[in-house]
Design a protein around this motif. Structure first.
Motif, PDB file in Angstrom:
ATOM      1  N   ASP A   4    -103.392  19.562  16.203  1.00 38.34           N
ATOM      2  CA  ASP A   4    -103.694  18.251  15.611  1.00 38.34           C
ATOM      3  C   ASP A   4    -102.553  17.787  14.721  1.00 38.34           C
ATOM      4  O   ASP A   4    -102.188  16.610  14.736  1.00 38.34           O
ATOM      5  CB  ASP A   4    -104.999  18.306  14.809  1.00 38.34           C
ATOM      6  N   ARG A   5    -101.975  18.704  13.961  1.00 40.18           N
ATOM      7  CA  ARG A   5    -100.843  18.340  13.095  1.00 40.18           C
ATOM      8  C   ARG A   5     -99.641  17.915  13.933  1.00 40.18           C
ATOM      9  O   ARG A   5     -98.932  16.979  13.594  1.00 40.18           O
ATOM     10  CB  ARG A   5    -100.481  19.495  12.178  1.00 40.18           C
ATOM     11  N   VAL A   6     -99.394  18.611  15.017  1.00 44.03           N
ATOM     12  CA  VAL A   6     -98.284  18.249  15.907  1.00 44.03           C
ATOM     13  C   VAL A   6     -98.519  16.862  16.496  1.00 44.03           C
ATOM     14  O   VAL A   6     -97.619  16.012  16.506  1.00 44.03           O
ATOM     15  CB  VAL A   6     -98.098  19.297  17.026  1.00 44.03           C
ATOM     16  N   LEU A   7     -99.729  16.609  16.969  1.00 44.14           N
ATOM     17  CA  LEU A   7    -100.036  15.293  17.545  1.00 44.14           C
ATOM     18  C   LEU A   7     -99.943  14.191  16.485  1.00 44.14           C
ATOM     19  O   LEU A   7     -99.428  13.105  16.759  1.00 44.14           O
ATOM     20  CB  LEU A   7    -101.417  15.305  18.193  1.00 44.14           C
ATOM     21  N   ASP A   8    -100.420  14.470  15.279  1.00 42.88           N
ATOM     22  CA  ASP A   8    -100.310  13.490  14.193  1.00 42.88           C
ATOM     23  C   ASP A   8     -98.855  13.181  13.869  1.00 42.88           C
ATOM     24  O   ASP A   8     -98.479  12.035  13.647  1.00 42.88           O
ATOM     25  CB  ASP A   8    -101.023  13.981  12.940  1.00 42.88           C
ATOM     26  N   SER A   9     -98.011  14.211  13.841  1.00 44.09           N
ATOM     27  CA  SER A   9     -96.601  13.979  13.533  1.00 44.09           C
ATOM     28  C   SER A   9     -95.913  13.206  14.660  1.00 44.09           C
ATOM     29  O   SER A   9     -95.047  12.375  14.406  1.00 44.09           O
ATOM     30  CB  SER A   9     -95.874  15.291  13.260  1.00 44.09           C
ATOM     31  N   LEU A  10     -96.306  13.432  15.907  1.00 40.53           N
ATOM     32  CA  LEU A  10     -95.737  12.661  17.020  1.00 40.53           C
ATOM     33  C   LEU A  10     -96.153  11.193  16.938  1.00 40.53           C
ATOM     34  O   LEU A  10     -95.358  10.297  17.220  1.00 40.53           O
ATOM     35  CB  LEU A  10     -96.170  13.254  18.363  1.00 40.53           C
ATOM     36  N   ASN A  11     -97.391  10.955  16.547  1.00 39.20           N
ATOM     37  CA  ASN A  11     -97.859   9.573  16.402  1.00 39.20           C
ATOM     38  C   ASN A  11     -97.195   8.857  15.237  1.00 39.20           C
ATOM     39  O   ASN A  11     -97.151   7.638  15.196  1.00 39.20           O
ATOM     40  CB  ASN A  11     -99.385   9.527  16.240  1.00 39.20           C
ATOM     41  N   ALA A  12     -96.671   9.600  14.286  1.00 37.96           N
ATOM     42  CA  ALA A  12     -96.023   8.991  13.121  1.00 37.96           C
ATOM     43  C   ALA A  12     -94.562   8.622  13.394  1.00 37.96           C
ATOM     44  O   ALA A  12     -93.930   7.966  12.577  1.00 37.96           O
ATOM     45  CB  ALA A  12     -96.109   9.938  11.932  1.00 37.96           C
ATOM     46  N   VAL A  13     -94.024   9.037  14.513  1.00 36.60           N
ATOM     47  CA  VAL A  13     -92.632   8.746  14.848  1.00 36.60           C
ATOM     48  C   VAL A  13     -92.470   7.243  15.113  1.00 36.60           C
ATOM     49  O   VAL A  13     -93.259   6.635  15.826  1.00 36.60           O
ATOM     50  CB  VAL A  13     -92.184   9.562  16.088  1.00 36.60           C
ATOM     51  N   HIS A  14     -91.428   6.663  14.517  1.00 34.93           N
ATOM     52  CA  HIS A  14     -91.110   5.255  14.746  1.00 34.93           C
ATOM     53  C   HIS A  14     -89.970   5.183  15.754  1.00 34.93           C
ATOM     54  O   HIS A  14     -88.959   5.874  15.613  1.00 34.93           O
ATOM     55  CB  HIS A  14     -90.686   4.579  13.451  1.00 34.93           C
ATOM     56  N   GLU A  15     -90.136   4.338  16.745  1.00 36.36           N
ATOM     57  CA  GLU A  15     -89.121   4.177  17.781  1.00 36.36           C
ATOM     58  C   GLU A  15     -88.384   2.864  17.536  1.00 36.36           C
ATOM     59  O   GLU A  15     -89.001   1.814  17.354  1.00 36.36           O
ATOM     60  CB  GLU A  15     -89.782   4.151  19.154  1.00 36.36           C
ATOM     61  N   PHE A  16     -87.054   2.923  17.526  1.00 32.79           N
ATOM     62  CA  PHE A  16     -86.232   1.743  17.300  1.00 32.79           C
ATOM     63  C   PHE A  16     -85.494   1.397  18.586  1.00 32.79           C
ATOM     64  O   PHE A  16     -85.097   2.274  19.341  1.00 32.79           O
ATOM     65  CB  PHE A  16     -85.219   1.994  16.184  1.00 32.79           C
ATOM     66  N   SER A  17     -85.302   0.089  18.815  1.00 36.47           N
ATOM     67  CA  SER A  17     -84.569  -0.366  20.001  1.00 36.47           C
ATOM     68  C   SER A  17     -83.949  -1.728  19.710  1.00 36.47           C
ATOM     69  O   SER A  17     -84.125  -2.283  18.625  1.00 36.47           O
ATOM     70  CB  SER A  17     -85.508  -0.463  21.209  1.00 36.47           C
ATOM     71  N   ASP A  18     -83.254  -2.272  20.658  1.00 34.85           N
ATOM     72  CA  ASP A  18     -82.680  -3.619  20.566  1.00 34.85           C
ATOM     73  C   ASP A  18     -81.930  -3.861  19.262  1.00 34.85           C
ATOM     74  O   ASP A  18     -82.149  -4.847  18.573  1.00 34.85           O
ATOM     75  CB  ASP A  18     -83.769  -4.693  20.690  1.00 34.85           C
ATOM     76  N   VAL A  19     -81.027  -2.999  18.899  1.00 34.56           N
ATOM     77  CA  VAL A  19     -80.249  -3.169  17.674  1.00 34.56           C
ATOM     78  C   VAL A  19     -79.109  -4.144  17.949  1.00 34.56           C
ATOM     79  O   VAL A  19     -78.430  -4.052  18.969  1.00 34.56           O
ATOM     80  CB  VAL A  19     -79.690  -1.813  17.197  1.00 34.56           C
ATOM     81  N   ALA A  20     -78.908  -5.111  17.019  1.00 33.42           N
ATOM     82  CA  ALA A  20     -77.847  -6.107  17.195  1.00 33.42           C
ATOM     83  C   ALA A  20     -77.259  -6.500  15.841  1.00 33.42           C
ATOM     84  O   ALA A  20     -78.001  -6.813  14.913  1.00 33.42           O
ATOM     85  CB  ALA A  20     -78.390  -7.344  17.898  1.00 33.42           C
ATOM     86  N   ILE A  21     -75.937  -6.483  15.747  1.00 29.76           N
ATOM     87  CA  ILE A  21     -75.247  -6.939  14.540  1.00 29.76           C
ATOM     88  C   ILE A  21     -74.876  -8.397  14.748  1.00 29.76           C
ATOM     89  O   ILE A  21     -74.426  -8.794  15.828  1.00 29.76           O
ATOM     90  CB  ILE A  21     -74.003  -6.077  14.262  1.00 29.76           C
ATOM     91  N   SER A  22     -75.080  -9.216  13.709  1.00 28.40           N
ATOM     92  CA  SER A  22     -74.781 -10.645  13.801  1.00 28.40           C
ATOM     93  C   SER A  22     -73.288 -10.855  14.058  1.00 28.40           C
ATOM     94  O   SER A  22     -72.463 -10.014  13.678  1.00 28.40           O
ATOM     95  CB  SER A  22     -75.211 -11.357  12.519  1.00 28.40           C
ATOM     96  N   PRO A  23     -72.919 -11.972  14.697  1.00 28.18           N
ATOM     97  CA  PRO A  23     -71.504 -12.226  14.996  1.00 28.18           C
ATOM     98  C   PRO A  23     -70.597 -12.225  13.766  1.00 28.18           C
ATOM     99  O   PRO A  23     -69.433 -11.851  13.871  1.00 28.18           O
ATOM    100  CB  PRO A  23     -71.534 -13.606  15.659  1.00 28.18           C
ATOM    101  N   ASP A  24     -71.121 -12.616  12.594  1.00 30.22           N
ATOM    102  CA  ASP A  24     -70.285 -12.591  11.388  1.00 30.22           C
ATOM    103  C   ASP A  24     -70.236 -11.206  10.749  1.00 30.22           C
ATOM    104  O   ASP A  24     -69.530 -10.991   9.757  1.00 30.22           O
ATOM    105  CB  ASP A  24     -70.747 -13.631  10.371  1.00 30.22           C
ATOM    106  N   GLY A  25     -70.986 -10.240  11.273  1.00 27.01           N
ATOM    107  CA  GLY A  25     -70.968  -8.874  10.794  1.00 27.01           C
ATOM    108  C   GLY A  25     -71.697  -8.640   9.484  1.00 27.01           C
ATOM    109  O   GLY A  25     -71.594  -7.569   8.894  1.00 27.01           O
TER     110      GLY A  25
END
Length: 182
Positions: A4-25
């Motif tokens: 249960d602790r392992v499953l809870d920790s997996l559910n707490a993981v945040h997934e990031f995607s689509d990272v973009a830096i603005s043209p002016d940086g």
């Protein structure tokens, strides 16, 4: 139990995607997956924008909604002037993405499309007046062989869904589908 602790920790993981830096940086935008009320994975996501000059400044939320309700929001693209961010959201109809634009300094996203089908990969023109994206009209699901689908049953028909390059004028919201080359 330990499982249960392992499953809870997996559910707490945040997934990031689509990272973009603005043209002016000066800014960075990203998409983060959201979890349901009990920590279970969901199809909802949130877009955030942070000033790179002030790492202690809290990132701002970019959304088609009110910031409380969660939607599927992703496929971000910066305008050439670094003031606006284009993104896809299913705010109006769950599962049906539409193209939105938000001034990241003033807030309040504006819906640019009212289409039925699958939208993907918005990109700005160099002058910032037009956004191009891929569109499959009346597509019942995301395109591709790995996208989930209901197995055919009963009378099986064949439908061909053609992906087209589509543009929208940011100022007026006028949508135009480009014809394929002959």
């Amino acid at each position: 139990t330990s499982i249960d602790r392992v499953l809870d920790s997996l559910n707490a993981v945040h997934e990031f995607s689509d990272v973009a830096i603005s043209p002016d940086g000066k800014q960075a935008a990203w998409v983060e997956s959201l979890h349901g009320p009990n920590g279970e994975p969901s199809s909802h996501s949130a877009i955030s924008v942070a000033d790179l000059a002030g790492p202690n400044i809290k990132p701002r939320r970019v959304t088609a909604g009110d910031g409380i309700e969660a939607y599927a929001e992703h496929d971000i693209g910066w305008a050439p002037d670094s003031r606006q961010l284009a993104f896809l959201s299913d705010k109006g109809d769950a599962g049906q993405l539409q193209l939105y634009v938000e001034d990241v300094h003033e807030g309040a996203a504006r819906r640019l499309t009212n289409l039925r089908g699958f939208l993907d990969a918005p990109a700005w023109s160099p002058d910032g007046k037009i956004i191009a994206f891929l569109f499959i009209e009346n597509a019942p699901r995301r395109a591709g062989p790995l996208a989930p689908m209901t197995p055919p049953s009963g009378q099986i028909e064949s439908h061909i869904y053609e992906q087209r390059l589509t543009t929208v004028y940011v100022a007026s919201g006028t949508v135009r589908q480009l014809s394929p080359a002959s």
